[in-house]
Design a protein around this motif. Structure first.
Motif, PDB file in Angstrom:
ATOM      1  N   ILE A 467       0.828  -1.204   0.000  1.00 52.73           N
ATOM      2  CA  ILE A 467       0.000   0.000   0.000  1.00 52.73           C
ATOM      3  C   ILE A 467       0.866   1.260   0.000  1.00 52.73           C
ATOM      4  N   GLY A 468       1.965   1.219   0.742  1.00 58.31           N
ATOM      5  CA  GLY A 468       2.830   2.397   0.846  1.00 58.31           C
ATOM      6  C   GLY A 468       3.673   2.676  -0.372  1.00 58.31           C
ATOM      7  N   MET A 469       3.911   1.644  -1.220  1.00 55.27           N
ATOM      8  CA  MET A 469       4.859   1.816  -2.323  1.00 55.27           C
ATOM      9  C   MET A 469       4.266   1.668  -3.722  1.00 55.27           C
ATOM     10  N   SER A 470       3.067   1.116  -3.867  1.00 52.41           N
ATOM     11  CA  SER A 470       2.569   0.735  -5.197  1.00 52.41           C
ATOM     12  C   SER A 470       1.690   1.806  -5.840  1.00 52.41           C
ATOM     13  N   ASP A 471       1.832   1.939  -7.152  1.00 55.38           N
ATOM     14  CA  ASP A 471       0.894   2.750  -7.937  1.00 55.38           C
ATOM     15  C   ASP A 471      -0.377   1.952  -8.218  1.00 55.38           C
ATOM     16  N   ARG A 472      -0.199   0.664  -8.464  1.00 50.94           N
ATOM     17  CA  ARG A 472      -1.311  -0.280  -8.603  1.00 50.94           C
ATOM     18  C   ARG A 472      -0.916  -1.568  -7.900  1.00 50.94           C
ATOM     19  N   ILE A 473      -1.917  -2.345  -7.509  1.00 54.96           N
ATOM     20  CA  ILE A 473      -1.649  -3.640  -6.889  1.00 54.96           C
ATOM     21  C   ILE A 473      -2.415  -4.717  -7.650  1.00 54.96           C
ATOM     22  N   MET A 474      -1.681  -5.723  -8.126  1.00 57.79           N
ATOM     23  CA  MET A 474      -2.299  -6.890  -8.749  1.00 57.79           C
ATOM     24  C   MET A 474      -2.398  -7.974  -7.684  1.00 57.79           C
ATOM     25  N   VAL A 475      -3.592  -8.524  -7.501  1.00 62.70           N
ATOM     26  CA  VAL A 475      -3.805  -9.521  -6.459  1.00 62.70           C
ATOM     27  C   VAL A 475      -3.999 -10.897  -7.102  1.00 62.70           C
ATOM     28  N   MET A 476      -3.329 -11.896  -6.543  1.00 61.24           N
ATOM     29  CA  MET A 476      -3.431 -13.257  -7.050  1.00 61.24           C
ATOM     30  C   MET A 476      -3.969 -14.196  -5.978  1.00 61.24           C
ATOM     31  N   CYS A 477      -4.633 -15.252  -6.436  1.00 59.16           N
ATOM     32  CA  CYS A 477      -5.106 -16.312  -5.548  1.00 59.16           C
ATOM     33  C   CYS A 477      -5.120 -17.610  -6.336  1.00 59.16           C
ATOM     34  N   ASP A 478      -4.472 -18.621  -5.801  1.00 62.81           N
ATOM     35  CA  ASP A 478      -4.502 -19.960  -6.396  1.00 62.81           C
ATOM     36  C   ASP A 478      -4.084 -19.954  -7.866  1.00 62.81           C
ATOM     37  N   GLY A 479      -3.053 -19.167  -8.179  1.00 62.43           N
ATOM     38  CA  GLY A 479      -2.489 -19.173  -9.532  1.00 62.43           C
ATOM     39  C   GLY A 479      -3.176 -18.267 -10.529  1.00 62.43           C
ATOM     40  N   ARG A 480      -4.200 -17.531 -10.097  1.00 64.39           N
ATOM     41  CA  ARG A 480      -4.935 -16.653 -11.010  1.00 64.39           C
ATOM     42  C   ARG A 480      -4.898 -15.210 -10.515  1.00 64.39           C
ATOM     43  N   VAL A 481      -5.037 -14.276 -11.436  1.00 72.05           N
ATOM     44  CA  VAL A 481      -5.195 -12.868 -11.064  1.00 72.05           C
ATOM     45  C   VAL A 481      -6.660 -12.640 -10.726  1.00 72.05           C
ATOM     46  N   THR A 482      -6.917 -12.151  -9.523  1.00 68.92           N
ATOM     47  CA  THR A 482      -8.304 -11.946  -9.093  1.00 68.92           C
ATOM     48  C   THR A 482      -8.722 -10.487  -9.132  1.00 68.92           C
ATOM     49  N   GLY A 483      -7.790  -9.583  -9.412  1.00 63.43           N
ATOM     50  CA  GLY A 483      -8.173  -8.187  -9.532  1.00 63.43           C
ATOM     51  C   GLY A 483      -7.010  -7.227  -9.418  1.00 63.43           C
ATOM     52  N   PHE A 484      -7.286  -5.962  -9.737  1.00 60.85           N
ATOM     53  CA  PHE A 484      -6.310  -4.871  -9.642  1.00 60.85           C
ATOM     54  C   PHE A 484      -6.908  -3.766  -8.781  1.00 60.85           C
ATOM     55  N   ILE A 485      -6.071  -3.145  -7.962  1.00 63.55           N
ATOM     56  CA  ILE A 485      -6.513  -2.059  -7.094  1.00 63.55           C
ATOM     57  C   ILE A 485      -5.581  -0.871  -7.302  1.00 63.55           C
ATOM     58  N   ASP A 486      -6.147   0.309  -7.508  1.00 59.06           N
ATOM     59  CA  ASP A 486      -5.331   1.516  -7.585  1.00 59.06           C
ATOM     60  C   ASP A 486      -4.670   1.757  -6.237  1.00 59.06           C
ATOM     61  N   GLY A 487      -3.398   2.152  -6.263  1.00 56.21           N
ATOM     62  CA  GLY A 487      -2.645   2.328  -5.027  1.00 56.21           C
ATOM     63  C   GLY A 487      -3.322   3.260  -4.041  1.00 56.21           C
ATOM     64  N   LYS A 488      -3.982   4.295  -4.551  1.00 56.82           N
ATOM     65  CA  LYS A 488      -4.625   5.277  -3.668  1.00 56.82           C
ATOM     66  C   LYS A 488      -5.851   4.694  -2.971  1.00 56.82           C
ATOM     67  N   ASP A 489      -6.436   3.649  -3.582  1.00 58.79           N
ATOM     68  CA  ASP A 489      -7.655   3.062  -3.017  1.00 58.79           C
ATOM     69  C   ASP A 489      -7.395   1.782  -2.225  1.00 58.79           C
ATOM     70  N   ALA A 490      -6.149   1.352  -2.182  1.00 58.95           N
ATOM     71  CA  ALA A 490      -5.834   0.056  -1.580  1.00 58.95           C
ATOM     72  C   ALA A 490      -5.955   0.098  -0.063  1.00 58.95           C
ATOM     73  N   THR A 491      -6.560  -0.944   0.482  1.00 54.97           N
ATOM     74  CA  THR A 491      -6.617  -1.158   1.922  1.00 54.97           C
ATOM     75  C   THR A 491      -6.314  -2.627   2.188  1.00 54.97           C
ATOM     76  N   GLN A 492      -5.963  -2.953   3.423  1.00 54.18           N
ATOM     77  CA  GLN A 492      -5.716  -4.352   3.745  1.00 54.18           C
ATOM     78  C   GLN A 492      -6.976  -5.188   3.523  1.00 54.18           C
ATOM     79  N   GLU A 493      -8.140  -4.574   3.736  1.00 53.49           N
ATOM     80  CA  GLU A 493      -9.395  -5.311   3.595  1.00 53.49           C
ATOM     81  C   GLU A 493      -9.682  -5.659   2.133  1.00 53.49           C
ATOM     82  N   ASN A 494      -9.546  -4.678   1.216  1.00 55.52           N
ATOM     83  CA  ASN A 494      -9.890  -5.024  -0.174  1.00 55.52           C
ATOM     84  C   ASN A 494      -8.816  -5.885  -0.834  1.00 55.52           C
ATOM     85  N   ILE A 495      -7.570  -5.795  -0.355  1.00 60.02           N
ATOM     86  CA  ILE A 495      -6.543  -6.718  -0.850  1.00 60.02           C
ATOM     87  C   ILE A 495      -6.858  -8.135  -0.390  1.00 60.02           C
TER      88      ILE A 495
END
Length: 505
Positions: A467-495
């Protein structure tokens, strides 16, 4: 009778060009967890290696159970009841879990009443009982090399517990553990405390320290700063004592401006059906793309596939609009891609070689004269430029890299790849096992690279770091991409929400 089980007083230890310990001290009480804290290079591990007999003290004394002792080797330490789980794992992958746990003290029996041989049945029976006691669900006959890094670390902890120790040193024990494994370790620690074991706990994770510790000793530059009751401490106080100054912000102000997409991945699928599948994403010039996910999300495997370490069956990689083929690391390097691996000891540093060798090894062909002779002067200029630019603390460029702190080793590895002038940098857990001061320096380097137009892909298990360093965050689960979050909107909960979408398609 002393209230302490073990005391270290006035300990000094020097290596060529550096004084690692300067009259350091430590006092351990029975049944207490004593946290030992400080920046990388503060002398924590050196002090513990003196206690464990790996290093011989230049000055000082150790009082153990009321007696002055001279611990000359790890074997003597273990015989006294002192065990240590090292920060850098030392497994034997080609042997079983049981053989690793009982290494050096195998139960023996007499064959034909005469020939001494290892009693494997007793060894595996005792291993099964131990694993059950410490709540570790491993097969004692499984080859250690088949386990993950976190599982190997759990086995190392079980190995230390198996020796019925009175003093247990845990050096960064949770650096590779999952959240569930950390909880299991804490339960083991509580059981050991109840049995009266004295525990030294070295970690850079403040939440762990404040949760598990009874007392905290802080070191700085090889010197003893002080010891406090853990209940009286705050994170800000600990950091200020560790670094000798206030850290008002854990992350640097960012000035990088992401531009056009320069690196694209489409439908990338591993040859292993249980690994990454149909992964698609892009990275922009000057962007820091964080990669989040729980253990088993296949983040590292994906990046190793992109770098040519792992094979893939389908998928397309485009760099600046041009399709490129990457089947081995050399292909990736030729395309201007660099990768800082997750385990710097196993797949990063060349421990017995110098800082200069480690920085220059990936770019030596640039410094050949006549195609056959290395231009030592140009190589040394490269090394000195990186030492200065990265603020690498080393006695000289000829110093063996394994003698540097973890943070300085990591900066050497970043310098190694920057010598090749890559445009895309994959950083897998770039601050694992590094203290807050060195972390900030690494963060500044990453931000500076992004500002210079480099595309950064950063895997991290620390959500605050992402959250402190990323412009965007790509989230993965079980070998797949499950979504992207803009760095400004990222929280531990939505990640975390995206990181647990196992049913994602």
């Amino acid at each position: 009778m002393s209230e302490y089980r073990l005391e270290m007083r006035g300990v000094c230890k020097s290596f060529p060009g550096v004084k690692a310990l300067d009259h350091a001290q430590l006092c351990l009480r029975p049944g207490k967890v004593h946290a030992l804290m400080g920046e990388n290079g503060a002398g924590k591990s050196t002090l513990m290696k003196c206690m464990f007999g790996i290093y011989k003290m230049d000055e000082g004394e150790i009082i153990y159970e009321g007696q002055k002792v001279n611990i000359r080797s790890p074997l003597e330490a273990r015989e006294m009841g002192i065990s240590m789980v090292h920060q850098e794992l030392q497994p034997i992958p080609a042997r079983t879990v049981g053989e690793n746990i009982f290494l050096g003290r195998y139960p023996m029996k007499k064959l034909l009443g005469v020939i001494p041989v290892v009693d494997h049945d007793k060894m595996y029976k005792d291993t099964d009982e131990l694993l059950k006691k410490v709540r570790m669900n491993f097969d004692s006959r499984q080859m250690l090399g088949e386990l993950s890094v976190s599982q190997m670390q759990s086995v190392e902890i079980a190995k230390a517990v198996a020796s019925n120790c009175k003093v247990l040193i845990l050096d960064e024990p949770t650096s590779s553990l999952t959240a569930n494994e950390v909880e299991a370790l804490f339960r083991i620690i509580e059981d050991l405390k109840a049995d009266g074991v004295s525990i030294v706990y070295i970690s850079h994770k403040m939440d762990e320290i404040l949760r598990i510790s009874d007392e905290v000793t802080i070191m700085r530059d090889g010197k003893y700063i002080g010891t406090w009751d853990a209940k009286e401490l705050t994170t800000d106080f600990i950091i200020s004592q560790m670094v000798g100054r206030e850290l008002t912000n854990l992350y640097p102000e960012r000035h990088n401006v992401p531009e056009e997409t320069v690196f694209e991945v489409e439908n990338f699928t591993s040859i292993n059906p249980k690994s990454f599948r149909n992964v698609s994403f892009g990275v922009r010039k000057g962007e820091i793309l964080g990669v989040a996910g729980l253990v088993g999300a296949q983040r590292t495997e994906l990046m190793e596939g992109l770098f040519g370490i792992r094979s893939h069956t389908t998928g397309t990689i485009r760099y600046r609009g041009k399709e490129c083929t990457i089947n081995r690391p050399k292909d990736a390097i030729d395309q201007g891609i660099a990768m800082l691996t997750e385990d710097r000891r196993a797949t990063g540093i060349l421990g017995v070689l110098s800082v200069a060798d480690n920085i220059s090894v990936a770019s030596l062909k640039k410094y050949l004269t006549g195609g056959i002779m290395i231009d030592d002067k140009k190589v040394e200029n490269l090394v000195q430029e990186n030492v200065r630019k990265m603020n690498i603390k080393t006695p000289s460029s000829k110093t063996q890299i394994q003698s540097l702190s973890g943070g300085n080793q990591q900066k050497v590895l970043i310098g190694r790849w920057l010598a090749n002038s890559p445009d895309v940098l994959i950083l897998d857990e770039p601050t694992r096992g590094i203290d807050v001061g060195a972390k900030y320096e690494i963060y500044c380097i990453i931000e500076e690279l992004a500002r210079a137009g480099k595309s950064i892909i950063m895997i991290s298990s620390e959500m605050a770091e992402l959250i402190g360093m990323s412009d965007r965050i790509m989230v993965m689960c079980d070998g797949r991409v499950t979504g992207f979050i803009d760095g400004k909107d990222a929280t531990q909960e939505n990640i975390m929400e995206l990181a647990t979408q196992f049913a994602a398609v």
